[in-house]
Scaffold this motif. Structure first.
Motif, mmCIF file in Angstrom:
data_model
loop_
_atom_site.group_PDB
_atom_site.id
_atom_site.type_symbol
_atom_site.label_atom_id
_atom_site.label_comp_id
_atom_site.label_asym_id
_atom_site.label_seq_id
_atom_site.Cartn_x
_atom_site.Cartn_y
_atom_site.Cartn_z
ATOM 1 N N GLN A 184 29.575 32.729 43.288
ATOM 2 C CA GLN A 184 30.648 33.537 43.857
ATOM 3 C C GLN A 184 31.739 33.754 42.807
ATOM 4 O O GLN A 184 32.191 32.810 42.156
ATOM 5 N N GLY A 185 32.170 35.002 42.664
ATOM 6 C CA GLY A 185 33.105 35.353 41.600
ATOM 7 C C GLY A 185 34.425 34.614 41.660
ATOM 8 O O GLY A 185 34.998 34.259 40.625
ATOM 9 N N SER A 186 34.936 34.353 42.870
ATOM 10 C CA SER A 186 36.222 33.676 42.989
ATOM 11 C C SER A 186 36.151 32.263 42.428
ATOM 12 O O SER A 186 37.074 31.803 41.739
ATOM 13 N N LEU A 187 35.045 31.582 42.697
ATOM 14 C CA LEU A 187 34.872 30.218 42.190
ATOM 15 C C LEU A 187 34.752 30.212 40.676
ATOM 16 O O LEU A 187 35.380 29.395 39.982
ATOM 17 N N GLN A 188 33.963 31.138 40.142
ATOM 18 C CA GLN A 188 33.816 31.227 38.688
ATOM 19 C C GLN A 188 35.143 31.579 38.021
ATOM 20 O O GLN A 188 35.475 31.049 36.964
ATOM 21 N N ILE A 215 37.408 28.471 37.913
ATOM 22 C CA ILE A 215 36.951 27.510 36.905
ATOM 23 C C ILE A 215 37.315 27.993 35.501
ATOM 24 O O ILE A 215 37.787 27.227 34.655
ATOM 25 N N LYS A 216 37.099 29.304 35.243
ATOM 26 C CA LYS A 216 37.455 29.865 33.933
ATOM 27 C C LYS A 216 38.951 29.767 33.662
ATOM 28 O O LYS A 216 39.385 29.645 32.519
ATOM 29 N N LEU A 217 39.744 29.809 34.733
ATOM 30 C CA LEU A 217 41.200 29.732 34.588
ATOM 31 C C LEU A 217 41.718 28.300 34.501
ATOM 32 O O LEU A 217 42.920 28.088 34.394
ATOM 33 N N GLY A 218 40.803 27.327 34.569
ATOM 34 C CA GLY A 218 41.206 25.943 34.344
ATOM 35 C C GLY A 218 41.301 25.057 35.561
ATOM 36 O O GLY A 218 41.867 23.957 35.482
ATOM 37 N N ALA A 219 40.760 25.477 36.694
ATOM 38 C CA ALA A 219 40.811 24.651 37.910
ATOM 39 C C ALA A 219 39.731 23.575 37.834
ATOM 40 O O ALA A 219 38.698 23.628 38.505
ATOM 41 N N LYS A 220 39.987 22.552 37.025
ATOM 42 C CA LYS A 220 39.000 21.508 36.767
ATOM 43 C C LYS A 220 38.624 20.731 38.020
ATOM 44 O O LYS A 220 37.524 20.191 38.128
ATOM 45 N N THR A 266 34.160 27.735 48.535
ATOM 46 C CA THR A 266 34.451 29.091 48.050
ATOM 47 C C THR A 266 35.870 29.536 48.432
ATOM 48 O O THR A 266 36.504 30.274 47.685
ATOM 49 N N SER A 267 36.365 29.067 49.568
ATOM 50 C CA SER A 267 37.748 29.387 49.959
ATOM 51 C C SER A 267 38.733 28.736 49.004
ATOM 52 O O SER A 267 39.742 29.337 48.614
ATOM 53 N N LEU A 268 38.448 27.501 48.618
ATOM 54 C CA LEU A 268 39.304 26.813 47.657
ATOM 55 C C LEU A 268 39.266 27.526 46.304
ATOM 56 O O LEU A 268 40.296 27.668 45.631
ATOM 57 N N GLY A 269 38.076 27.995 45.919
ATOM 58 C CA GLY A 269 37.954 28.745 44.674
ATOM 59 C C GLY A 269 38.795 30.003 44.700
ATOM 60 O O GLY A 269 39.486 30.326 43.724
ATOM 61 N N ALA A 272 45.718 33.042 38.247
ATOM 62 C CA ALA A 272 45.641 34.302 37.511
ATOM 63 C C ALA A 272 46.974 35.035 37.547
ATOM 64 O O ALA A 272 47.606 35.120 38.605
ATOM 65 N N PRO A 273 47.430 35.577 36.417
ATOM 66 C CA PRO A 273 48.610 36.440 36.444
ATOM 67 C C PRO A 273 48.368 37.594 37.416
ATOM 68 O O PRO A 273 47.239 38.080 37.538
#
Length: 272
Positions: A225-229, A232-237, A164-167, A175-176
């Motif tokens: 957890q919102g940060s992880l989601q 991922i949505k921003l492209g952190a494959k 979750t910290s990495l997320g 994110a801009p």
């Protein structure tokens, strides 16, 4: 500036309402006992602000005459409404769209206002003014959160924190700046309530609840957890591989069995 923050905070919860609802804990009965004790009677009206998928709203069905769940995220509110419909639309509860600082509710109309895992996403002072406005004299405001990760096994917990910290790190990087969500410090909730001057009594209460959990749900708690989601949505494959490794660890430790996990809760209350 604050309007940009509010928009970003709402958008943070887009796209994973079902995962959130299936994984997150339902608030324990201790919560109702504590708040009813402070109120001195069963509440007529409970307003649950930032109610998400309704996990913190439905618990009041047998303990309040009227429950209003307020949630600005269409995705989250849709899950709550779907559950409401599956329960044959109980008249005592309703879900509406709204923001914490401008609730379209009458003054002196609520006995209890709650924020479950949500007050840290709200600008505190404008929100507290609005809560104090809608609460009747003697009414109770409660912001409560559970500690992450839930207690189960030190290796799992260590990897949960790492994931979750990495997320969070990747979400901030990708994110801009004007689209980044802003979280107010949970450790300052009580101070915000006290410094508002709106409440005649305030304190922090700590309690806990054991729940039965399988490996799938525990792994999904981290993924909800919102940060992880957001990352991922921003492209952190690369997080997909990290999440898969975490899931494998959880499955190995749980070994096909359910385990008891402990959620620790911290609740900050204010009485008007």
């Amino acid at each position: 500036m604050i309007e940009h923050i509010r928009t970003s905070n709402v958008q943070r919860f887009t796209g994973f309402g079902a995962l959130y609802d299936e994984s997150r804990p339902t608030a324990p009965q201790e919560l109702i006992k504590i708040l009813t004790s402070y109120l001195g009677s069963q509440p007529q009206t409970v307003v649950d602000v930032g109610c998400g998928t309704g996990l913190s709203s439905f618990i009041w069905l047998n303990d309040a005459e009227r429950i209003i769940g307020v949630e600005p995220s269409d995705d989250m509110r849709a899950v709550a409404l779907a559950k409401w419909e599956s329960m044959n639309k109980p008249e005592a509860i309703q879900f509406i769209s709204g923001l914490s600082h401008e609730l379209e509710l009458p003054s002196d109309s609520a006995d209890v206002v709650t924020c479950s895992q949500s007050f840290h996403w709200m600008e505190p002072q404008s929100t507290l003014r609005e809560f104090a406005r809608i609460l009747r004299t003697g009414g109770v405001f409660a912001a409560y959160d559970c500690d992450w990760p839930p207690v189960v096994d030190w290796e799992i917990e260590q990897q949960y924190i790492k994931l979750t910290s990495l997320g969070h790190q990747r979400a901030v990087e990708l994110a801009p700046k004007h689209e980044q969500a802003h979280k107010w410090n949970k450790d300052e909730h009580l101070k915000q309530i006290q410094s508002s001057g709106l409440f005649r009594y305030a304190r922090e209460i700590v309690f806990h609840n054991w729940e039965s959990c399988d490996a799938t749900r525990y792994a999904n708690l981290a993924l909800s957890q919102g940060s992880l989601q957001s990352a991922i949505k921003l492209g952190a494959k690369e997080l997909e591989a990290e999440a898969a490794a975490f899931r494998q660890l959880v499955e190995k430790v749980f070994a096909g069995e359910e385990r008891s996990i402990l959620f620790g809760y911290r609740m900050r209350i204010g009485i008007v």
